[in-house]
Scaffold this motif. Structure first.
Motif, mmCIF file in Angstrom:
data_model
loop_
_atom_site.group_PDB
_atom_site.id
_atom_site.type_symbol
_atom_site.label_atom_id
_atom_site.label_comp_id
_atom_site.label_asym_id
_atom_site.label_seq_id
_atom_site.Cartn_x
_atom_site.Cartn_y
_atom_site.Cartn_z
ATOM 1 N N LYS A 52 12.946 5.892 -5.113
ATOM 2 C CA LYS A 52 11.564 5.746 -3.986
ATOM 3 C C LYS A 52 10.878 4.800 -5.430
ATOM 4 O O LYS A 52 10.495 3.495 -3.886
ATOM 5 C CB LYS A 52 11.084 6.579 -3.897
ATOM 6 C CG LYS A 52 11.446 7.871 -3.342
ATOM 7 C CD LYS A 52 10.963 9.106 -3.255
ATOM 8 C CE LYS A 52 11.359 9.930 -2.055
ATOM 9 N NZ LYS A 52 10.778 11.145 -2.003
ATOM 10 N N GLU A 56 9.809 0.659 -3.524
ATOM 11 C CA GLU A 56 8.537 0.980 -3.809
ATOM 12 C C GLU A 56 7.825 -0.971 -4.094
ATOM 13 O O GLU A 56 7.701 -1.588 -3.368
ATOM 14 C CB GLU A 56 7.566 1.707 -3.869
ATOM 15 C CG GLU A 56 6.170 1.034 -3.472
ATOM 16 C CD GLU A 56 4.912 3.052 -3.297
ATOM 17 O OE1 GLU A 56 4.185 1.983 -2.528
ATOM 18 O OE2 GLU A 56 5.803 3.447 -3.357
ATOM 19 N N TRP A 60 7.229 -3.936 -2.820
ATOM 20 C CA TRP A 60 5.593 -4.984 -3.034
ATOM 21 C C TRP A 60 5.743 -6.392 -3.428
ATOM 22 O O TRP A 60 4.774 -6.972 -2.775
ATOM 23 C CB TRP A 60 4.404 -4.529 -4.460
ATOM 24 C CG TRP A 60 3.997 -2.832 -3.981
ATOM 25 C CD1 TRP A 60 3.986 -1.909 -2.793
ATOM 26 C CD2 TRP A 60 3.596 -2.024 -4.655
ATOM 27 N NE1 TRP A 60 3.344 -1.417 -3.034
ATOM 28 C CE2 TRP A 60 3.183 -0.716 -4.347
ATOM 29 C CE3 TRP A 60 2.957 -2.452 -6.334
ATOM 30 C CZ2 TRP A 60 2.714 0.407 -4.691
ATOM 31 C CZ3 TRP A 60 2.818 -0.707 -7.006
ATOM 32 C CH2 TRP A 60 2.319 0.111 -6.046
ATOM 33 N N SER A 220 0.010 4.441 -6.333
ATOM 34 C CA SER A 220 0.903 4.954 -5.746
ATOM 35 C C SER A 220 1.606 5.401 -6.609
ATOM 36 O O SER A 220 1.796 5.856 -7.597
ATOM 37 C CB SER A 220 2.169 4.008 -4.277
ATOM 38 O OG SER A 220 3.073 3.705 -4.909
ATOM 39 N N ASN A 222 4.754 8.762 -6.481
ATOM 40 C CA ASN A 222 6.312 8.436 -6.091
ATOM 41 C C ASN A 222 6.659 10.579 -6.588
ATOM 42 O O ASN A 222 6.081 10.137 -7.910
ATOM 43 C CB ASN A 222 7.561 7.750 -5.930
ATOM 44 C CG ASN A 222 7.013 6.264 -5.123
ATOM 45 O OD1 ASN A 222 6.978 6.721 -4.270
ATOM 46 N ND2 ASN A 222 7.108 5.425 -6.168
#
Length: 237
Positions: A52, A56, A60, A220, A222
């Motif tokens: 994950k 991500e 990005w 973020s 995860n």
């Protein structure tokens, strides 16, 4: 603790991590970061969580449009979980290192087996402290688990010194719940617990990057069972 004692502790922990990932750690994590079914439930969830984070980061980078002709440094590349898809996406050049020579060699083997352009990929063994050079983007994913707070903050500053534009890092964030779980886990040592695992306070990581002229642009969290990773992208201000 006196400075000399701190240095000795850092060197001892570095050798412990290096030795682990050259032997039993390599076998274990090579399976985790593969499609092998020879993993237990905890390892499978770590695989899912790490993927994950990698996915991500790739999203990005793709969204930014900064890929072709861009130089990347994958600091602590493991078996190439980030470097290989970056190369497949068309990254300009990738310098990928790991403290474990076995890990770096496996990443190189996987890249060649996938038919990637090795003229743009360079895998080699190195600790983070010894990395040098200048790169558009520096990534360091799930490596700070081996660094206590102060050394991790110092490492952020070192990585910033290698970065021309963008720094992306991930780490296990400090929370009261994780601290409690870690404390409970240390009461019941098992054969898989061969290296220390550190959680970090985000504020210290951010302040270290800001002190080097970088600003936080997105972040973020995860997570999967047994996996928590705070992901942050910094940009040169």
């Amino acid at each position: 603790m006196a400075p000399d004692q701190l240095l000795e502790q850092k060197q001892a922990e570095k050798q412990e991590v290096k030795g682990y990932f050259e032997t039993t750690g390599f076998d274990r994590w090579n399976r985790i970061y593969s499609e092998s079914d020879d993993v237990n439930k905890v390892q499978r969830n770590i695989r899912i969580g790490h993927q994950k984070t990698v996915d991500e980061v790739l999203a990005w980078i793709k969204d930014s449009g900064e890929l072709n002709e861009v130089s990347f440094c994958d600091a602590g590349c493991g078996v190439g979980s980030l470097s290989l898809p970056l190369a497949e996406m068309g990254a300009g050049s990738i310098s990928a290192s790991d403290i474990s020579e076995a890990m770096a060699q496996e990443a190189d083997r996987r890249a060649r087996a996938a038919g990637l352009d090795m003229g743009k990929l360079n895998f080699f063994a190195s600790d983070l402290e010894s990395l040098s050079g200048s790169f558009h983007t520096v990534c360091c994913l799930d490596v700070f688990i081996h660094y206590p707070q102060q050394p991790a903050e110092e490492m952020v500053k070192h990585l910033c010194s290698l970065t021309e534009e963008r720094l992306i890092v991930s780490f296990a964030p400090y929370t009261l719940l994780l601290a409690l779980l870690k404390g409970i886990g240390q009461l019941f040592p098992g054969p898989s617990k061969t290296t220390r695992a550190y959680t970090l306070k985000e504020e210290g990581i951010v302040k270290s990057a800001e002190a080097c002229g970088f600003k936080l642009v997105r972040r973020s969290l995860n997570k999967a069972p047994f996996y928590f990773s705070r992901l942050i992208e910094f940009r040169k201000a």
